[in-house]
Design a protein around this motif. Structure first.
Motif, PDB file in Angstrom:
ATOM      1  N   ALA A   1       0.845  -1.198   0.000  1.00  0.00           N
ATOM      2  CA  ALA A   1       0.000   0.000   0.000  1.00  0.00           C
ATOM      3  C   ALA A   1       0.877   1.243   0.000  1.00  0.00           C
ATOM      4  CB  ALA A   1      -0.900  -0.004   1.229  1.00  0.00           C
ATOM      5  N   ALA A   2       0.440   2.236  -0.728  1.00  0.00           N
ATOM      6  CA  ALA A   2       1.177   3.495  -0.775  1.00  0.00           C
ATOM      7  C   ALA A   2       0.985   4.236   0.537  1.00  0.00           C
ATOM      8  CB  ALA A   2       0.664   4.339  -1.937  1.00  0.00           C
ATOM      9  N   VAL A   3       1.988   4.990   0.920  1.00  0.00           N
ATOM     10  CA  VAL A   3       1.883   5.806   2.124  1.00  0.00           C
ATOM     11  C   VAL A   3       0.950   6.961   1.793  1.00  0.00           C
ATOM     12  CG1 VAL A   3       3.154   7.278   3.716  1.00  0.00           C
ATOM     13  CG2 VAL A   3       4.181   5.154   2.882  1.00  0.00           C
ATOM     14  N   THR A   4      -0.028   7.180   2.653  1.00  0.00           N
ATOM     15  CA  THR A   4      -1.029   8.204   2.417  1.00  0.00           C
ATOM     16  C   THR A   4      -0.833   9.349   3.394  1.00  0.00           C
ATOM     17  OG1 THR A   4      -2.573   6.490   1.729  1.00  0.00           O
ATOM     18  CG2 THR A   4      -3.503   8.613   2.279  1.00  0.00           C
ATOM     19  N   GLU A   5      -0.814  10.561   2.863  1.00  0.00           N
ATOM     20  CA  GLU A   5      -0.656  11.747   3.703  1.00  0.00           C
ATOM     21  C   GLU A   5      -2.032  12.217   4.163  1.00  0.00           C
ATOM     22  OE1 GLU A   5       0.764  16.385   3.243  1.00  0.00           O
ATOM     23  OE2 GLU A   5       1.361  14.940   1.717  1.00  0.00           O
TER      24      GLU A   5
ATOM     25  N   ALA B   1      -0.658  16.397  -7.480  1.00  0.00           N
ATOM     26  CA  ALA B   1       0.015  15.287  -6.799  1.00  0.00           C
ATOM     27  C   ALA B   1      -0.773  13.988  -6.975  1.00  0.00           C
ATOM     28  CB  ALA B   1       0.193  15.609  -5.316  1.00  0.00           C
ATOM     29  N   VAL B   2      -2.095  14.058  -6.908  1.00  0.00           N
ATOM     30  CA  VAL B   2      -2.927  12.868  -7.103  1.00  0.00           C
ATOM     31  C   VAL B   2      -2.767  12.350  -8.523  1.00  0.00           C
ATOM     32  CG1 VAL B   2      -5.318  12.018  -7.207  1.00  0.00           C
ATOM     33  CG2 VAL B   2      -4.579  13.439  -5.284  1.00  0.00           C
ATOM     34  N   ALA B   3      -2.742  13.248  -9.495  1.00  0.00           N
ATOM     35  CA  ALA B   3      -2.558  12.848 -10.895  1.00  0.00           C
ATOM     36  C   ALA B   3      -1.221  12.130 -11.089  1.00  0.00           C
ATOM     37  CB  ALA B   3      -2.642  14.061 -11.807  1.00  0.00           C
ATOM     38  N   GLU B   4      -0.236  12.466 -10.237  1.00  0.00           N
ATOM     39  CA  GLU B   4       1.083  11.819 -10.308  1.00  0.00           C
ATOM     40  C   GLU B   4       1.152  10.551  -9.462  1.00  0.00           C
ATOM     41  OE1 GLU B   4       3.774  14.911  -9.181  1.00  0.00           O
ATOM     42  OE2 GLU B   4       3.392  16.070 -11.008  1.00  0.00           O
ATOM     43  N   GLY B   5       0.025  10.179  -8.823  1.00  0.00           N
ATOM     44  CA  GLY B   5      -0.011   8.916  -8.095  1.00  0.00           C
ATOM     45  C   GLY B   5      -0.131   9.018  -6.584  1.00  0.00           C
ATOM     46  N   ALA B   6      -0.131  10.220  -6.021  1.00  0.00           N
ATOM     47  CA  ALA B   6      -0.226  10.374  -4.563  1.00  0.00           C
ATOM     48  C   ALA B   6      -1.661  10.128  -4.090  1.00  0.00           C
ATOM     49  CB  ALA B   6       0.212  11.776  -4.151  1.00  0.00           C
ATOM     50  N   SER B   7      -1.804   9.739  -2.845  1.00  0.00           N
ATOM     51  CA  SER B   7      -3.104   9.560  -2.207  1.00  0.00           C
ATOM     52  C   SER B   7      -3.141  10.374  -0.923  1.00  0.00           C
ATOM     53  CB  SER B   7      -3.349   8.088  -1.872  1.00  0.00           C
ATOM     54  OG  SER B   7      -3.458   7.327  -3.038  1.00  0.00           O
ATOM     55  N   PHE B   8      -4.314  10.870  -0.576  1.00  0.00           N
ATOM     56  CA  PHE B   8      -4.485  11.688   0.615  1.00  0.00           C
ATOM     57  C   PHE B   8      -5.696  11.223   1.404  1.00  0.00           C
ATOM     58  CE2 PHE B   8      -2.293  14.304  -2.453  1.00  0.00           C
ATOM     59  CZ  PHE B   8      -1.328  14.960  -1.705  1.00  0.00           C
ATOM     60  N   GLU B   9      -5.559  11.219   2.729  1.00  0.00           N
ATOM     61  CA  GLU B   9      -6.703  11.034   3.613  1.00  0.00           C
ATOM     62  C   GLU B   9      -7.151  12.440   4.000  1.00  0.00           C
ATOM     63  OE1 GLU B   9      -5.227   8.658   6.847  1.00  0.00           O
ATOM     64  OE2 GLU B   9      -5.889   6.815   5.870  1.00  0.00           O
TER      65      GLU B   9
ATOM     66  N   THR C   1      -7.714   9.440  -4.094  1.00  0.00           N
ATOM     67  CA  THR C   1      -6.729   8.601  -4.775  1.00  0.00           C
ATOM     68  C   THR C   1      -6.824   8.811  -6.278  1.00  0.00           C
ATOM     69  OG1 THR C   1      -8.251   6.731  -4.952  1.00  0.00           O
ATOM     70  CG2 THR C   1      -6.850   6.815  -2.994  1.00  0.00           C
ATOM     71  N   PRO C   2      -5.794   8.437  -7.016  1.00  0.00           N
ATOM     72  CA  PRO C   2      -5.863   8.565  -8.474  1.00  0.00           C
ATOM     73  C   PRO C   2      -6.979   7.685  -9.041  1.00  0.00           C
ATOM     74  CG  PRO C   2      -3.614   8.135  -7.754  1.00  0.00           C
ATOM     75  CD  PRO C   2      -4.499   7.942  -6.569  1.00  0.00           C
ATOM     76  N   ALA C   3      -7.586   8.155 -10.112  1.00  0.00           N
ATOM     77  CA  ALA C   3      -8.616   7.365 -10.783  1.00  0.00           C
ATOM     78  C   ALA C   3      -7.963   6.154 -11.434  1.00  0.00           C
ATOM     79  CB  ALA C   3      -9.312   8.223 -11.833  1.00  0.00           C
ATOM     80  N   GLY C   4      -8.715   5.073 -11.498  1.00  0.00           N
ATOM     81  CA  GLY C   4      -8.207   3.859 -12.133  1.00  0.00           C
ATOM     82  C   GLY C   4      -8.217   3.982 -13.649  1.00  0.00           C
ATOM     83  N   PRO C   5      -7.742   2.955 -14.339  1.00  0.00           N
ATOM     84  CA  PRO C   5      -7.669   3.007 -15.800  1.00  0.00           C
ATOM     85  C   PRO C   5      -9.046   3.011 -16.457  1.00  0.00           C
ATOM     86  CG  PRO C   5      -7.010   0.853 -14.996  1.00  0.00           C
ATOM     87  CD  PRO C   5      -7.213   1.728 -13.802  1.00  0.00           C
ATOM     88  N   GLU C   6     -10.063   2.477 -15.753  1.00  0.00           N
ATOM     89  CA  GLU C   6     -11.410   2.444 -16.311  1.00  0.00           C
ATOM     90  C   GLU C   6     -12.292   3.430 -15.554  1.00  0.00           C
ATOM     91  OE1 GLU C   6     -12.987  -1.486 -16.394  1.00  0.00           O
ATOM     92  OE2 GLU C   6     -11.109  -2.353 -17.081  1.00  0.00           O
TER      93      GLU C   6
END
Length: 99
Positions: free
Chosen positions: A17-21, A38-46, A58-63
């Motif tokens: 799991a990615a570290v979430t800020e 940052a989200v577009a580059e793959g970051a996730s935030f709570e 979180t970033p949107a998935g491929p679909e």
């Protein structure tokens, strides 16, 4: 208690799991462009509200997201009601007071 898959993301089972800020909702409002980049580059935030996590960004998935049909086709009339001591209005007033 320790779980065998602790630290692994459910959606991408088997991957770390990615570290979430954590950021306050006010920071999201004030720095939305920066955070969305940052989200577009793959970051996730709570996202927190009064110190409590209320959302995960979180970033949107491929679909694209889609709505699934309900798996239970019973009409609402067949769902058992649960009696409550307080009325609906009282519960809504209490929830509104928490904002």
């Amino acid at each position: 208690m320790s779980y065998p898959d602790e630290g692994k993301c459910y959606d991408c089972y088997g991957k770390e799991a990615a570290v979430t800020e954590q950021i306050a909702h006010r920071d999201l409002r004030n720095r939305s462009a920066e955070i969305l980049r940052a989200v577009a580059e793959g970051a996730s935030f709570e996202i927190t509200n009064h110190g409590e996590v209320v959302a995960l960004l979180t970033p949107a998935g491929p679909e694209p997201l889609s709505v699934r049909r309900a798996t239970d086709h019973r009409p609402f009339a067949n769902i058992e009601s649960v009696p409550r001591a307080e009325g609906t209005g009282d519960v809504l007033d209490e929830l509104r007071g928490e904002r």
